[in-house]
Design a protein around this motif. Structure first.
Motif, PDB file in Angstrom:
ATOM      1  N   MET A 292       0.830  -1.204   0.000  1.00 10.34           N
ATOM      2  CA  MET A 292       0.000   0.000   0.000  1.00 10.34           C
ATOM      3  C   MET A 292       0.863   1.252   0.000  1.00 10.34           C
ATOM      4  O   MET A 292       0.538   2.245  -0.658  1.00 10.34           O
ATOM      5  CB  MET A 292      -0.945  -0.018   1.206  1.00 10.34           C
ATOM      6  N   LEU A 293       1.991   1.226   0.710  1.00 10.47           N
ATOM      7  CA  LEU A 293       2.881   2.384   0.744  1.00 10.47           C
ATOM      8  C   LEU A 293       3.461   2.681  -0.632  1.00 10.47           C
ATOM      9  O   LEU A 293       3.761   3.833  -0.950  1.00 10.47           O
ATOM     10  CB  LEU A 293       4.037   2.140   1.725  1.00 10.47           C
ATOM     11  N   THR A 294       3.624   1.638  -1.434  1.00 12.77           N
ATOM     12  CA  THR A 294       4.229   1.811  -2.745  1.00 12.77           C
ATOM     13  C   THR A 294       3.186   1.848  -3.863  1.00 12.77           C
ATOM     14  O   THR A 294       3.527   1.682  -5.044  1.00 12.77           O
ATOM     15  CB  THR A 294       5.251   0.689  -3.006  1.00 12.77           C
ATOM     16  N   GLY A 295       1.936   2.057  -3.517  1.00  6.21           N
ATOM     17  CA  GLY A 295       0.895   2.254  -4.504  1.00  6.21           C
ATOM     18  C   GLY A 295       0.486   1.021  -5.270  1.00  6.21           C
ATOM     19  O   GLY A 295      -0.220   1.118  -6.281  1.00  6.21           O
ATOM     20  N   GLN A 296       0.905  -0.166  -4.806  1.00  5.38           N
ATOM     21  CA  GLN A 296       0.536  -1.396  -5.495  1.00  5.38           C
ATOM     22  C   GLN A 296      -0.851  -1.882  -5.091  1.00  5.38           C
ATOM     23  O   GLN A 296      -1.454  -2.701  -5.793  1.00  5.38           O
ATOM     24  CB  GLN A 296       1.583  -2.477  -5.216  1.00  5.38           C
ATOM     25  N   GLU A 297      -1.313  -1.411  -3.933  1.00 10.45           N
ATOM     26  CA  GLU A 297      -2.659  -1.724  -3.474  1.00 10.45           C
ATOM     27  C   GLU A 297      -3.249  -0.481  -2.827  1.00 10.45           C
ATOM     28  O   GLU A 297      -2.517   0.413  -2.381  1.00 10.45           O
ATOM     29  CB  GLU A 297      -2.652  -2.893  -2.487  1.00 10.45           C
ATOM     30  N   VAL A 298      -4.573  -0.456  -2.763  1.00  8.19           N
ATOM     31  CA  VAL A 298      -5.288   0.678  -2.193  1.00  8.19           C
ATOM     32  C   VAL A 298      -5.926   0.238  -0.882  1.00  8.19           C
ATOM     33  O   VAL A 298      -6.537  -0.841  -0.817  1.00  8.19           O
ATOM     34  CB  VAL A 298      -6.373   1.192  -3.156  1.00  8.19           C
ATOM     35  N   PRO A 299      -5.798   1.007   0.196  1.00  6.25           N
ATOM     36  CA  PRO A 299      -6.433   0.621   1.452  1.00  6.25           C
ATOM     37  C   PRO A 299      -7.950   0.590   1.330  1.00  6.25           C
ATOM     38  O   PRO A 299      -8.536   1.370   0.572  1.00  6.25           O
ATOM     39  CB  PRO A 299      -5.963   1.698   2.432  1.00  6.25           C
ATOM     40  N   THR A 300      -8.574  -0.301   2.080  1.00 12.85           N
ATOM     41  CA  THR A 300     -10.035  -0.340   2.130  1.00 12.85           C
ATOM     42  C   THR A 300     -10.567   0.912   2.802  1.00 12.85           C
ATOM     43  O   THR A 300     -11.594   1.471   2.403  1.00 12.85           O
ATOM     44  CB  THR A 300     -10.504  -1.598   2.879  1.00 12.85           C
TER      45      THR A 300
END
Length: 310
Positions: A48-56
């Motif tokens: 999430m910190l590296t923009g590979q996933e988005v927090p819910t």
């Protein structure tokens, strides 16, 4: 100054909460340890910190901005993980050349020295590299990129002990000359204990410890002696772990007891690994209903654990 901030971040996969209401900061020019067991949520946080996933839900800021699909942020962040993948057609040299194009602070001379140090065969196809050689590709990129925020998600596990020590030595030397924010996620806590300056421990998706290494080490001690005397001492203290051998007992307790309390007992400092392992176990016991006392650091670990036998 904080360069990375998470506030109330939760990440769900269906009914599973991989990260549960997590809040912490990564400070500028500091080496952080992001520690925890397999499946604790460490890798999810870094993705999430590296923009590979988005927090819910919740808020993530890197250099004050949302990292997701943000090229201005992401070219200042280097994320190296154990399962790093490269195109099958790449030889090792191609991976380094690609990194040199991506990261503005890339130091080719440093990369060349590291290639020699780790004996990396530059003309070998990446898919034919050994696990250790593939790990070497990752750590070379992570070090030579000199990204303002660099995250290592256990890429050095494939290295042997000599190569891992070389990685730590180069990391410290280059960090001293070129300070930046570095995150080490690892199971090898004893190996990095003298390197990391700030410790964040995540367990079951929640933060259970978040403090400087120096502060954490001052928040617990091991007390040992005759069982009856140790049990009398333990009353009123949070016991994170207990070991019994015959009439001898050793307890790991939160806080630093007074000399009066331990006059007839032996008091010893605890290692960072011991502290992390026992605090995590303590947190698990609390979740299982063992108690509701205070944990260590700024996390949420709980449980009274008074006289608890582990």
């Amino acid at each position: 100054m904080s360069v990375v901030s998470l506030q109330g971040v939760t990440k769900r996969y269906g009914d599973t909460r991989a990260v549960d209401d997590v809040s912490f900061d990564l400070h500028e020019n500091r080496i952080h340890g992001l520690l925890g067991r397999n499946g604790a949520g460490k890798s999810t946080v870094m993705r999430m910190l590296t923009g590979q996933e988005v927090p819910t839900s919740g808020r993530i800021r890197v250099f004050g901005e949302n990292p997701y699909e943000n090229a201005d942020v992401l070219h200042r962040v280097c994320f190296i993980k154990e399962s790093q993948r490269y195109p099958d057609i790449f030889i090792a040299r191609h991976a380094l050349e690609a990194a040199a194009l991506v990261f503005p602070n890339w130091d080719q001379d440093f990369a060349d020295r590291l290639v020699d140090e780790f004996r990396l065969p530059l003309k070998q196809r990446v898919r034919k590299l050994s696990r250790g050689q593939l790990s070497a590709v990752g750590v070379i990129i992570g070090l030579a990129a000199r990204a303002p925020v660099t995250l290592f998600d256990e890429p050095y596990l494939g290295l042997d002990a000599v190569a891992r020590q070389a990685f730590y030595d180069h990391l410290i030397a280059d960090y001293t000359e070129h300070p930046r924010t570095i995150v080490l996620s690892t199971h090898l806590i004893d190996e990095v204990a003298d390197i990391i300056e700030h410790v964040t421990v995540i367990d079951r998706g929640r933060i259970v410890m978040d403090d400087s290494s120096e502060n954490l080490r001052s928040q617990a001690v091991t007390v040992s002696g005759p069982t009856k005397a140790v049990e009398q001492f333990s009353d009123g203290h949070d016991v994170l772990h207990r070991e019994d051998l015959g009439g001898f007992t050793r307890v790991l307790v939160a806080g630093v007891p007074s000399e009066r309390e331990t006059a007839s007992l032996q008091v010893e400092p605890v290692s960072l690994q011991q502290l992390v392992v026992r605090t995590t176990q303590f947190h698990d016991a609390a979740l299982a209903g063992a108690g509701t006392g205070n944990g260590l650091g700024n996390g949420t670990g709980t449980g009274t654990g008074k006289g608890d036998r582990s």
